[in-house]
Scaffold this active site. Structure first.
Site, mmCIF file in Angstrom:
data_model
loop_
_atom_site.group_PDB
_atom_site.id
_atom_site.type_symbol
_atom_site.label_atom_id
_atom_site.label_comp_id
_atom_site.label_asym_id
_atom_site.label_seq_id
_atom_site.Cartn_x
_atom_site.Cartn_y
_atom_site.Cartn_z
ATOM 1 N N ASP A 73 55.738 39.444 39.092
ATOM 2 C CA ASP A 73 55.496 39.455 37.814
ATOM 3 C C ASP A 73 56.732 40.495 37.340
ATOM 4 O OD1 ASP A 73 54.472 42.206 38.255
ATOM 5 O OD2 ASP A 73 52.548 42.099 37.302
ATOM 6 N N ASP A 105 46.044 35.238 41.605
ATOM 7 C CA ASP A 105 46.131 37.074 42.181
ATOM 8 C C ASP A 105 44.554 37.535 41.238
ATOM 9 O OD1 ASP A 105 46.646 39.358 40.183
ATOM 10 O OD2 ASP A 105 47.766 37.643 39.720
ATOM 11 N N CYS A 138 29.680 37.501 58.105
ATOM 12 C CA CYS A 138 31.187 37.817 58.706
ATOM 13 C C CYS A 138 32.128 37.249 59.078
ATOM 14 C CB CYS A 138 30.973 39.066 57.018
ATOM 15 S SG CYS A 138 33.198 38.896 56.891
ATOM 16 N N CYS A 162 34.905 39.690 59.380
ATOM 17 C CA CYS A 162 36.135 41.012 59.111
ATOM 18 C C CYS A 162 35.396 42.051 59.955
ATOM 19 C CB CYS A 162 35.456 41.124 56.947
ATOM 20 S SG CYS A 162 34.115 42.100 56.948
ATOM 21 N N CYS A 191 32.188 44.185 58.878
ATOM 22 C CA CYS A 191 31.238 43.490 59.138
ATOM 23 C C CYS A 191 30.350 43.233 60.444
ATOM 24 C CB CYS A 191 31.230 41.833 58.767
ATOM 25 S SG CYS A 191 30.886 42.314 56.810
ATOM 26 N N HIS A 218 36.730 43.935 53.727
ATOM 27 C CA HIS A 218 35.281 43.030 52.995
ATOM 28 C C HIS A 218 35.729 42.362 52.496
ATOM 29 C CE1 HIS A 218 31.766 40.884 53.433
ATOM 30 N NE2 HIS A 218 31.522 41.333 51.724
#
Lengths: 397, 397
Positions: free
Chosen positions: B98, B270, B308, B310, B313, B339
């Protein structure tokens, strides 16, 4: 199970010091340990900032966790319900738990000793609890580590009278722990105490030896005595321990103390030092500790330690790591921890190689000549700050 | 470079809402983005608690960093000396920065606007600084992100008079940024402002469109207006933006807002939400946020979100993660972040699949029906706490 075989004795240290630096293979239900080995500390079922796969990548083989902390949170029964520490925290390799005694004596708010055990208040919420030799074993059986410890009393190292009294309890408790232990897949170690007093240490080693433990720990060191006193205590204690059993120097230590401990025949070490100093921005190198917060590293493109194969050194500059510390980013704590634990693992690898090659004596000299010790005043100040934080934490509880 | 091609338009949303949900391919010098895409936020050149390889494993493709923060620490010149943000922080993929404007208006202690730029005091040490359109571009050229932003003024969304004045500056600054930009390997986006006022938003979109940017951002939303006001603003703004350029909704957002943004033709998002709520123990699931600190998870053997993929998990129970949060272990912050970011990436994957298959309309309904929104009172309380912390931090500086 728990076979321990010596694979090399270093003739130089054997000749100079009476006990030899040695390499060994220690079999445990969760894997084989090559000794001398350093165990990073996972106080609350996590080596701070590291995942189990980080630990595996770093090359850690043995992880320590603290029964006192896990007893209070989340509770050892809960860990047992999850199949023990290995599955609760996702670490598949060998583990070691202490008995909780050390924290009862250093952290708990109040403690009341009697021959049967110790009653104390939690440092977290002031609630009342009791450890006995039998309960310490039961808690460690709940946790399910490969190596477990007898309940002992860690006395002020320079106070002879206190050490004499504490030793009587420690020996009685050791015998009761030996009797209480049931699980065949755990190795119980006795803990030699006796402060800096050679005769007490020798008496303690002989008493415990008669109880025939799977291994022998040396406790009550690196808790206030000088380095010279610690080394001298090892010099008289280790020769009294059986040569064919693993020897564990508890809570030690700094890289220089590990080299000196190995030289005196120690096989197993654990310490919070590499992880704790990492979180303060202290990075271990062969030249000594580097304080990453120092302005001199602000634009330094080198890795923390050139030649290091850790993830942090392979991918990031000192300038970036310093930026993470200055901006209080959690990633900085993680990357510094990765480096410091890897530093210890690489140090142990190199120590084992030198013992096997018969060059440990020269390595020891070279290492100690290059490794600059932290300024004693700085170390004292850091210890004092920690003590004050602990006191403040106790006051709040 | 910066080719953007639409690969699918969703006929259902096109019919219902005027603008279609769409998938696209956006080429950047550091890799290809499949849109709609969610960018995790790496405020200070690190997505909090994650290494670059964590981000890659999670499937993140675009990472945002904040010019204001990097300008203050470690300084954009220093980052330039290290070859830019990509090499400084070790992230090889596409990046977005930004302009710093948003933080000047939300964080800085004092700001003094004039037609040429803005003077402000650092929220860290109170030191005096100045941003102009030209300096914001120069800073972002130092940082070297693939996508960079015009300096804009983010006004109070419900204050019409302030928005009218700010829009004049924002448009003049956009033209100056366009002129100042030199690097051909960076895509400059204009930022549409105008609060919740449809006519101002349309005027802003048309003005910026005439300047022919590589993409168009919508700023000044999710900063205090209601969700209905935000969606209505998108409804009038997006149709005024060129269909063949990427559209970026800045600082948004919550999973439900992303689904609604995609439905209105947004390509890039974002937000700090997934990483920030993770560090508070808020775990994202398709049923809504789960507060891991809740006692109901104390002995829960399930992973955070069954199914999940990830790392958290796949390896740990809710009980273990809750233990880490209760004992304030840093690993808990890391695993929760892993996660939540993976949750967002998987959500975006699924959104793209549904758009391509023409089933996004049904997916949107199913998602919104299942996703329980956090209690508004709880959200307000959390925002208020953050505001107070920021105020306290300013007071200390």
């Amino acid at each position: 199970m728990f076979d321990f075989s010596i694979t090399a004795d270093d003739p130089q240290t054997a000749a100079h010091m009476g006990t030899a630096a040695r390499t060994g293979i220690f079999e445990t239900p969760h894997g084989t340990l090559l000794t001398p080995v350093f165990a990073p500390v996972g106080t609350q079922a996590t080596v701070k900032t590291l995942t189990p796969r980080d630990l595996a990548e770093i090359g850690a083989t043995l992880v320590l966790s603290n029964t006192y902390h896990l007893y209070l949170r989340p509770g050892t029964h809960l860990v047992a319900d999850f199949g023990g520490l290995h599955s609760f925290m996702g670490w598949p390799g060998p583990m070691l738990t202490d008995s909780g005694g050390f924290q009862v004596f250093s952290l708990a708010q109040m403690r009341k000793l009697d021959p049967d055990g110790v009653t104390f208040r939690s440092h977290i919420d002031g609630s009342l609890h009791r450890f006995t030799p039998e309960s310490a074993i039961a808690s460690q059986e709940d946790l399910g580590a490969d190596i477990i410890m007898c309940l002992d009393e860690c006395a002020e190292p320079l106070d002879r009278k206190y050490n004499e009294e504490a030793l009587t309890r420690t020996h009685a408790w050791a015998a009761r722990c030996r009797t209480a232990k049931r699980r065949p897949d755990q190795a119980l170690f006795g803990i030699v105490q006796g402060g800096i007093f050679g005769d007490l240490r020798m008496e303690s080693a002989r008493t415990l030896r008669a109880l025939d433990f799977s291994g022998y720990a040396i406790g009550g060191l690196s808790v206030g005595e000088t380095k010279e006193q610690m080394y001298a205590t090892l010099d008289v204690t280790v020769p009294e321990l059986p040569a064919n059993k693993p020897r564990y120097l508890m809570g030690v230590g700094a890289p220089e103390d590990i080299v000196e401990g190995v030289a005196r025949g120690i096989d197993i070490f654990d310490c919070v030092l590499p992880t704790r100093v990492a979180r303060n921005g202290g990075l271990l190198t062969r030249q000594g500790r580097m304080n990453l917060r120092n302005a001199r590293y602000a634009a330094d493109p080198l890795p923390v330690e050139p030649g290091c194969d850790c993830y942090a050194c392979q991918h990031f500059s000192r300038a970036y790591l310093r930026h993470l510390f200055k901006t209080e980013e959690i990633l900085g704590l993680h990357l510094a921890t990765v480096h410091n634990v890897r530093f210890m693992i690489r140090l142990m690898d190199e120590i084992r190689q030198h013992i096997a090659a018969g060059t440990f004596g020269a390595f020891r000299e070279t290492f100690l000549a290059a490794y600059r010790l932290p300024d004693q005043a700085v170390r004292h100040e850091q210890k004092e700050k920690r003590r004050q934080r602990l006191e403040a934490a106790k006051g709040q509880a």
